[in-house]
Design a protein around this motif. Sequence first.
Motif, PDB file in Angstrom:
ATOM      1  N   VAL A  64      -3.560  -5.833 -10.870  1.00  0.00           N
ATOM      2  CA  VAL A  64      -4.100  -6.622  -9.722  1.00  0.00           C
ATOM      3  C   VAL A  64      -5.514  -6.694  -9.754  1.00  0.00           C
ATOM      4  O   VAL A  64      -6.288  -6.016 -10.431  1.00  0.00           O
ATOM      5  CB  VAL A  64      -3.672  -5.699  -8.232  1.00  0.00           C
ATOM      6  CG1 VAL A  64      -4.138  -6.439  -6.861  1.00  0.00           C
ATOM      7  CG2 VAL A  64      -2.444  -5.149  -8.366  1.00  0.00           C
ATOM      8  N   ALA A  65      -6.064  -7.968  -9.306  1.00  0.00           N
ATOM      9  CA  ALA A  65      -7.665  -8.365  -9.341  1.00  0.00           C
ATOM     10  C   ALA A  65      -7.886  -8.847  -7.771  1.00  0.00           C
ATOM     11  O   ALA A  65      -7.144  -9.208  -7.069  1.00  0.00           O
ATOM     12  CB  ALA A  65      -7.728  -9.699 -10.181  1.00  0.00           C
ATOM     13  N   GLY A  66      -9.148  -8.522  -7.567  1.00  0.00           N
ATOM     14  CA  GLY A  66      -9.745  -8.954  -5.972  1.00  0.00           C
ATOM     15  C   GLY A  66     -11.156  -8.353  -6.080  1.00  0.00           C
ATOM     16  O   GLY A  66     -11.525  -7.244  -6.775  1.00  0.00           O
ATOM     17  N   GLY A  67     -11.987  -8.925  -5.384  1.00  0.00           N
ATOM     18  CA  GLY A  67     -13.187  -8.355  -5.099  1.00  0.00           C
ATOM     19  C   GLY A  67     -13.999  -8.395  -6.104  1.00  0.00           C
ATOM     20  O   GLY A  67     -14.957  -7.403  -6.269  1.00  0.00           O
ATOM     21  N   GLY A  68     -13.815  -9.141  -7.296  1.00  0.00           N
ATOM     22  CA  GLY A  68     -14.688  -9.023  -8.761  1.00  0.00           C
ATOM     23  C   GLY A  68     -14.139  -7.974  -9.219  1.00  0.00           C
ATOM     24  O   GLY A  68     -14.695  -7.744 -10.553  1.00  0.00           O
ATOM     25  N   GLY A  69     -13.184  -6.810  -8.856  1.00  0.00           N
ATOM     26  CA  GLY A  69     -12.829  -5.922  -9.854  1.00  0.00           C
ATOM     27  C   GLY A  69     -11.299  -6.170 -10.164  1.00  0.00           C
ATOM     28  O   GLY A  69     -10.723  -7.185  -9.776  1.00  0.00           O
ATOM     29  N   ALA A  70     -10.896  -5.226 -10.837  1.00  0.00           N
ATOM     30  CA  ALA A  70      -9.241  -5.063 -11.277  1.00  0.00           C
ATOM     31  C   ALA A  70      -8.857  -3.656 -11.096  1.00  0.00           C
ATOM     32  O   ALA A  70      -9.776  -3.069 -11.075  1.00  0.00           O
ATOM     33  CB  ALA A  70      -8.990  -5.859 -12.455  1.00  0.00           C
ATOM     34  N   TRP A  71      -7.661  -3.477 -10.954  1.00  0.00           N
ATOM     35  CA  TRP A  71      -7.049  -2.094 -11.109  1.00  0.00           C
ATOM     36  C   TRP A  71      -5.448  -2.393 -11.357  1.00  0.00           C
ATOM     37  O   TRP A  71      -5.073  -3.392 -11.456  1.00  0.00           O
ATOM     38  CB  TRP A  71      -7.133  -1.355  -9.595  1.00  0.00           C
ATOM     39  CG  TRP A  71      -6.560  -2.255  -8.609  1.00  0.00           C
ATOM     40  CD1 TRP A  71      -5.263  -1.794  -7.820  1.00  0.00           C
ATOM     41  CD2 TRP A  71      -7.187  -3.194  -7.771  1.00  0.00           C
ATOM     42  NE1 TRP A  71      -5.142  -2.543  -6.801  1.00  0.00           N
ATOM     43  CE2 TRP A  71      -6.322  -3.382  -6.535  1.00  0.00           C
ATOM     44  CE3 TRP A  71      -8.356  -3.887  -7.801  1.00  0.00           C
ATOM     45  CZ2 TRP A  71      -6.410  -4.489  -5.784  1.00  0.00           C
ATOM     46  CZ3 TRP A  71      -8.620  -4.952  -6.976  1.00  0.00           C
ATOM     47  CH2 TRP A  71      -7.622  -5.066  -5.742  1.00  0.00           C
TER      48      TRP A  71
ATOM     49  N   GLU B  79      -2.206   3.624  -7.016  1.00  0.00           N
ATOM     50  CA  GLU B  79      -3.056   2.530  -7.882  1.00  0.00           C
ATOM     51  C   GLU B  79      -4.273   3.577  -8.457  1.00  0.00           C
ATOM     52  O   GLU B  79      -4.549   4.698  -8.160  1.00  0.00           O
ATOM     53  CB  GLU B  79      -3.969   1.697  -6.810  1.00  0.00           C
ATOM     54  CG  GLU B  79      -2.999   1.058  -6.101  1.00  0.00           C
ATOM     55  CD  GLU B  79      -3.867   0.093  -4.958  1.00  0.00           C
ATOM     56  OE1 GLU B  79      -3.327  -0.922  -4.745  1.00  0.00           O
ATOM     57  OE2 GLU B  79      -5.011   0.394  -4.498  1.00  0.00           O
ATOM     58  N   THR B  80      -4.871   2.927  -9.510  1.00  0.00           N
ATOM     59  CA  THR B  80      -6.040   3.502 -10.147  1.00  0.00           C
ATOM     60  C   THR B  80      -7.038   3.218  -9.340  1.00  0.00           C
ATOM     61  O   THR B  80      -7.083   2.257  -8.182  1.00  0.00           O
ATOM     62  CB  THR B  80      -6.302   2.653 -11.500  1.00  0.00           C
ATOM     63  OG1 THR B  80      -6.680   1.566 -11.453  1.00  0.00           O
ATOM     64  CG2 THR B  80      -4.993   3.003 -12.519  1.00  0.00           C
ATOM     65  N   VAL B  81      -8.253   3.502  -9.575  1.00  0.00           N
ATOM     66  CA  VAL B  81      -9.476   3.393  -8.963  1.00  0.00           C
ATOM     67  C   VAL B  81      -9.840   1.920  -9.338  1.00  0.00           C
ATOM     68  O   VAL B  81      -9.186   1.092 -10.475  1.00  0.00           O
ATOM     69  CB  VAL B  81     -10.745   4.155  -9.305  1.00  0.00           C
ATOM     70  CG1 VAL B  81     -10.575   5.610  -8.900  1.00  0.00           C
ATOM     71  CG2 VAL B  81     -10.906   4.147 -11.014  1.00  0.00           C
ATOM     72  N   ARG B  82     -10.538   1.142  -8.567  1.00  0.00           N
ATOM     73  CA  ARG B  82     -10.911  -0.364  -8.934  1.00  0.00           C
ATOM     74  C   ARG B  82     -11.918  -0.241 -10.207  1.00  0.00           C
ATOM     75  O   ARG B  82     -12.778   0.804 -10.284  1.00  0.00           O
ATOM     76  CB  ARG B  82     -11.817  -0.690  -7.738  1.00  0.00           C
ATOM     77  CG  ARG B  82     -11.046  -1.631  -6.709  1.00  0.00           C
ATOM     78  CD  ARG B  82      -9.823  -0.756  -6.152  1.00  0.00           C
ATOM     79  NE  ARG B  82      -9.246  -1.509  -5.062  1.00  0.00           N
ATOM     80  CZ  ARG B  82      -8.216  -1.308  -4.460  1.00  0.00           C
ATOM     81  NH1 ARG B  82      -7.426  -0.036  -4.974  1.00  0.00           N
ATOM     82  NH2 ARG B  82      -7.369  -1.826  -3.696  1.00  0.00           N
TER      83      ARG B  82
END
Length: 97
Positions: free
Chosen positions: A57-64, A75-78
């Motif tokens: 998953v990607a969002g807010g400039g990060g992914a996890w 989930e993992t951390v971002r």
Amino acid sequence: MTADLTPAQGATTEHGHHVPHPVNNADKIRWWPAQREQRERELRWTCSCRSVVYVLVAGGGGAWIRRFHSSETTETVRMHPDAAVALWAKILAGEAV
Ligand SMILES: [Zn+2]
């Protein structure tokens, strides 16, 4: 090099990757309760015929990575997209679980 985070072509109808049994010394991922983002995109996922399904998953400039196991979603951390793609590859190889 920038991580390729473009959605897979035709991914909605594609048979997902089958995750192998983890290797003996596989990295142990810390899984946390899922927190959905308003603007997130699911980019890759493993086959839903298995009891555990992983999604990149990607969002807010990060992914996890998100993990579905029966009724539990974790989930993992971002992280940086490059790190998330690297972790995704390890999961698909059975080197992280
Ligand atoms: Zn399958």
